[in-house]
Design an enzyme around this catalytic site. Structure first.
Site, mmCIF file in Angstrom:
data_model
loop_
_atom_site.group_PDB
_atom_site.id
_atom_site.type_symbol
_atom_site.label_atom_id
_atom_site.label_comp_id
_atom_site.label_asym_id
_atom_site.label_seq_id
_atom_site.Cartn_x
_atom_site.Cartn_y
_atom_site.Cartn_z
ATOM 1 N N ASN A 183 -10.750 -0.041 0.540
ATOM 2 C CA ASN A 183 -11.581 -0.596 1.442
ATOM 3 C C ASN A 183 -11.091 -0.303 2.725
ATOM 4 O O ASN A 183 -12.015 -0.153 3.833
ATOM 5 C CB ASN A 183 -11.938 -1.923 1.268
ATOM 6 C CG ASN A 183 -10.768 -2.876 1.289
ATOM 7 O OD1 ASN A 183 -9.887 -2.692 0.397
ATOM 8 N ND2 ASN A 183 -10.633 -3.787 2.163
ATOM 9 N N TYR A 184 -9.603 -0.083 3.032
ATOM 10 C CA TYR A 184 -9.312 -0.248 4.540
ATOM 11 C C TYR A 184 -9.025 1.252 4.867
ATOM 12 O O TYR A 184 -8.455 2.055 4.002
ATOM 13 C CB TYR A 184 -8.115 -1.161 4.490
ATOM 14 C CG TYR A 184 -8.188 -2.255 5.165
ATOM 15 C CD1 TYR A 184 -8.353 -2.475 6.502
ATOM 16 C CD2 TYR A 184 -8.500 -3.558 4.447
ATOM 17 C CE1 TYR A 184 -8.516 -3.537 7.221
ATOM 18 C CE2 TYR A 184 -8.499 -4.831 5.244
ATOM 19 C CZ TYR A 184 -8.552 -4.882 6.586
ATOM 20 O OH TYR A 184 -8.562 -6.025 7.110
ATOM 21 N N ASP A 196 26.825 3.920 12.319
ATOM 22 C CA ASP A 196 25.527 4.561 12.152
ATOM 23 C C ASP A 196 24.411 3.647 11.681
ATOM 24 O O ASP A 196 24.518 3.326 10.577
ATOM 25 C CB ASP A 196 25.872 5.792 11.406
ATOM 26 C CG ASP A 196 24.666 6.825 11.033
ATOM 27 O OD1 ASP A 196 23.454 6.276 11.746
ATOM 28 O OD2 ASP A 196 24.684 7.642 10.303
ATOM 29 N N HIS A 222 -5.009 -11.544 10.461
ATOM 30 C CA HIS A 222 -6.434 -11.303 10.355
ATOM 31 C C HIS A 222 -7.209 -12.446 9.853
ATOM 32 O O HIS A 222 -7.467 -12.639 8.793
ATOM 33 C CB HIS A 222 -6.578 -10.232 9.594
ATOM 34 C CG HIS A 222 -8.266 -9.511 9.794
ATOM 35 N ND1 HIS A 222 -8.729 -8.393 9.123
ATOM 36 C CD2 HIS A 222 -9.182 -10.037 10.406
ATOM 37 C CE1 HIS A 222 -9.860 -8.104 9.413
ATOM 38 N NE2 HIS A 222 -10.173 -9.059 10.475
ATOM 39 N N TYR A 228 -6.094 3.082 7.781
ATOM 40 C CA TYR A 228 -4.911 2.761 8.711
ATOM 41 C C TYR A 228 -4.702 4.140 9.188
ATOM 42 O O TYR A 228 -4.584 5.204 8.869
ATOM 43 C CB TYR A 228 -3.855 2.180 7.734
ATOM 44 C CG TYR A 228 -3.943 1.296 7.033
ATOM 45 C CD1 TYR A 228 -3.709 -0.186 7.626
ATOM 46 C CD2 TYR A 228 -4.459 1.096 5.644
ATOM 47 C CE1 TYR A 228 -3.974 -1.413 6.948
ATOM 48 C CE2 TYR A 228 -4.557 -0.214 5.071
ATOM 49 C CZ TYR A 228 -4.387 -1.290 5.620
ATOM 50 O OH TYR A 228 -4.419 -2.513 4.948
ATOM 51 N N ASP A 272 0.828 -0.939 0.066
ATOM 52 C CA ASP A 272 0.036 -0.233 -0.158
ATOM 53 C C ASP A 272 0.896 1.109 0.058
ATOM 54 O O ASP A 272 0.527 2.338 -0.406
ATOM 55 C CB ASP A 272 -0.724 -0.013 1.083
ATOM 56 C CG ASP A 272 -1.997 -0.852 1.081
ATOM 57 O OD1 ASP A 272 -2.310 -1.234 -0.080
ATOM 58 O OD2 ASP A 272 -2.504 -1.308 2.031
#
Length: 656
Positions: free
Chosen positions: A398-399, A599, A610, A401, A315
């Site tokens: 649809n989601y 570093d 889910h 977050y 995504d």
């Protein structure tokens, strides 16, 4: 409730990491068009601040001459189907760099996202497939442009730019479209041609019958699943009041709160970014993190049916979560005394697009910070804990977050993802039970799936010379020193090189990782440090031999540590769209660079598993997942001892 918002165009450039303004985005696009000779077929994917070298930023102080202001631009040239990367200097108006990136596909752009629905609706083959399902009103179709994934050589990113849209049907305007998935129908759209190149119909499954609405207008529909006769009562108002205003101060994108200092950043790909997080320890400002950001999110589905087996989406890398950020609303998304930061992104002509209130910042009470009761004298001392909340919420199809950073006044940092929205649904014949999902309504199920989030933490614990130590707990050996067998101890292992530092969580050993200074020690003589404390997690459920598995190599381990490289920013590589795999973290560690006293950059991946519940329908209650960074020898004692007592009815919350 109070809200304050920054202007997207009026922020003065007072720091090298200040996000791009609307004017800077527009100027950078104009400049690149001129200097690179771009024509009308050039489309601007992302326009972002080209952050100055870390050493230059750390050496810069207010009042110094400004560092060169540079902008990086990702451009897709439709004319030759090639991706280009450019950097322009707004300071000198020069073209700093310009290079093609052949054989890759940049993320799906907003204009492509929005045009896909009309392209599919107009295709005769798709229309024929819909008529087979009894659909004649195509205006009610809801078509989501799912990223294509990698299904074989025909998806070669060097050959064509595609997406695989999926279709849902509303039963009436305004109804819940995801309640009626069109199962078995997969479309392939050539985004360059703006045309459907293939329609694959794997057989008709009846559309589910229940609407599944949840919006207020449909809330009490007796045909709804589930149906409630009325809104619940007895919910009394909660008022959050800060009559003297908030405890934080804001200067541009610089924030100071309860000894914490940090900067807020925002990019179209990453969304919310934290810069230069440090803590004022009795007058000494001590760095903790140089840069913290979401480095990728990946959602693989576990259903082998044709409509779902290609669903494994990045995504962030295939869309970008910054330009998908919601404008947040006081009293709904955020409650209290709020300070908002706008997000400024770009359209495909490099014109600025301002997302008002893209980032919300406020304070919350977080329960008790510490307490002790002397049961002999009855003396009680208690202090309350508070946290600074910095959040953004995005909608990806649809989601939803929500990405939340919490800074606590006891020195703890927490990252939490809140998942809500609507599950990606599938249809099944009424009376059948799905093997790879859960029935949520007659003829409707939610496929099994997972969400993986990778956060990149460019650490700077008391400076840039750090090491990472793995800490395991284990029983002590039996013998004279452990006669009762009750003893246990911690075992510390320095992760000396990148190959050694690809690690997994282990709940049986209470495993955590300590990022410590290789040069600074506490008053007790131990290296100062912060501990990464894993939260809930799960490994991938797909087979390592799955066709798409190499695309998300970063999910092979929960922890990766790399030597800092400003070019290595994204866990799955720069361009996961249609990529067969091999890029990102597995490639980054191939050189096995040394890490002890380096570093270092921490990459932590956590997975939300889910297995859909009926309670996740028709809209999903919030589910949370995340991790903490806790001071571990960073301070000489409890840093929250100086918290003032809270006021209580009749006096302070303590007795002496």
């Amino acid at each position: 409730m109070t809200a304050v918002s920054d202007s997207a165009t009026g922020t003065a450039i007072t720091h090298p990491l200040e996000p791009l303004t609307a004017d800077e985005i527009a100027n950078a696009g104009t400049l690149l068009r001129e200097l690179a000779g771009l024509g009308p077929t050039a489309r601007f994917v992302f326009v972002s601040l080209h952050e100055p070298p870390k050493a230059d930023v750390l050496a810069w102080s207010p009042g110094d001459p400004p560092l060169p202001r540079e902008v990086e631009l990702t451009v897709y040239e439709r004319g030759d189907r090639t991706t280009y990367e450019g950097v322009v200097s707004l300071t000198t108006r020069d073209l700093v760099s310009w290079r093609p990136r052949p054989g890759v596909q940049p993320p799906i752009m907003f204009e492509e996202f929005m045009s896909c629905e009309a392209i599919v609706r107009a295709d005769p083959r798709w229309q024929d497939a819909m008529r087979k399902r009894g659909v004649t009103d195509f205006s009610l179709a809801m078509i989501d442009p799912w990223a294509a994934s990698w299904t074989g050589p025909e998806d070669d990113p060097a050959v064509r730019r595609i997406t695989r849209p999926l279709t849902w049907m509303r039963s009436a305007p305004g109804e819940h479209g995801y309640a009626r998935p069109v199962e078995g129908l997969v479309v392939i759209v050539d985004l360059d041609a703006g045309a459907v190149v293939d329609v694959q119909d794997h057989g008709v499954v009846p559309l589910p019958s229940k609407p599944g609405n949840y919006e207020a207008a449909w809330q009490f529909d007796p045909d709804n699943v589930p149906a409630f006769p009325e809104y619940r009562d007895g919910l009394k108002p909660i008022e959050i009041s800060q009559p003297d205003g908030p405890s934080f101060t804001v200067d541009g994108h610089s924030v100071t709160w309860q000894k914490w200092h940090l900067r807020i950043g925002f990019t179209p790909r990453e969304g919310l970014v934290l810069h230069q997080v440090s803590y004022d320890d009795r007058g000494t400002v001590r760095p903790v993190i140089y840069r913290a950001s979401l480095a990728e999110m990946y959602v693989p589905y576990g259903d082998p049916k044709p409509t779902h087996r290609f669903k494994n989406v990045f995504d962030q890398g295939e869309y970008g979560v910054g330009w998908l950020a919601n404008p947040l609303t006081l009293g709904c998304d955020c409650v209290g005394h709020i300070h908002y930061f706008d997000g400024v992104v770009n359209d495909q002509d490099a014109a600025p697009v301002t997302i008002p209130n893209a980032v919300c910042m406020h304070e919350e009470d977080a329960g008790i910070a510490w307490k002790h009761t002397d049961f002999r004298s009855g003396a009680v001392e208690v202090r309350r804990r508070r946290r600074l909340v910095i959040s953004t919420i995005v909608t990806v199809g649809n989601y939803e977050y929500g990405y939340f950073w919490y800074l606590y006044n006891d020195g703890t940092i927490e990252y939490e993802v809140k998942l809500t929205g609507v599950i990606s649904t599938a249809a099944i014949a009424v009376g059948e039970q799905p093997t790879h999902g859960t029935l949520v309504a007659p003829g409707l199920y939610g496929p099994n799936h997972q969400h993986f989030f990778c956060v990149r933490l460019d650490m700077a614990v008391d400076g840039l010379v750090n090491r990472v130590v793995e800490v395991d707990s284990q029983p002590s050996p039996p013998g004279p020193d452990n006669p009762h067998g009750n003893a246990w101890e911690t075992v510390k292992t320095v992760l000396a090189s990148e190959a050694d530092a690809a690690r997994d969580t282990d709940a049986n050993r209470a495993r955590y990782w300590r990022v410590e200074s290789a040069t600074e020690s506490s008053a007790l003589g131990a290296p100062t440090g912060f501990a990464l404390m894993p939260g809930s997690n799960t490994p991938p459920m797909y087979s390592p031999d799955a066709l798409f598995a190499p695309r998300a190599g970063f999910t092979q381990h929960q922890l990766w540590v790399t030597a800092y490289d400003p070019e290595q920013r994204f866990a799955a590589g720069d361009y996961p769209n249609q990529n067969p795999g091999g890029d990102g973290l597995p490639a980054f560690i191939a050189g096995d660079r040394p890490l002890d006293g380096a570093d270092v950059v921490i990459w932590y991946t956590f997975g939300a598993h889910h297995v859909v519940r009926p309670e996740d329908w028709p809209v999903m209650p919030v589910s949370t997942i995340g991790f903490m960074l806790k001071p571990s020898g960073f301070f000489d004692g409890n840093p929250a001892l100086d918290l003032p007592p809270s006021e209580a009815a009749g006096g302070h919350c303590h007795t002496g």
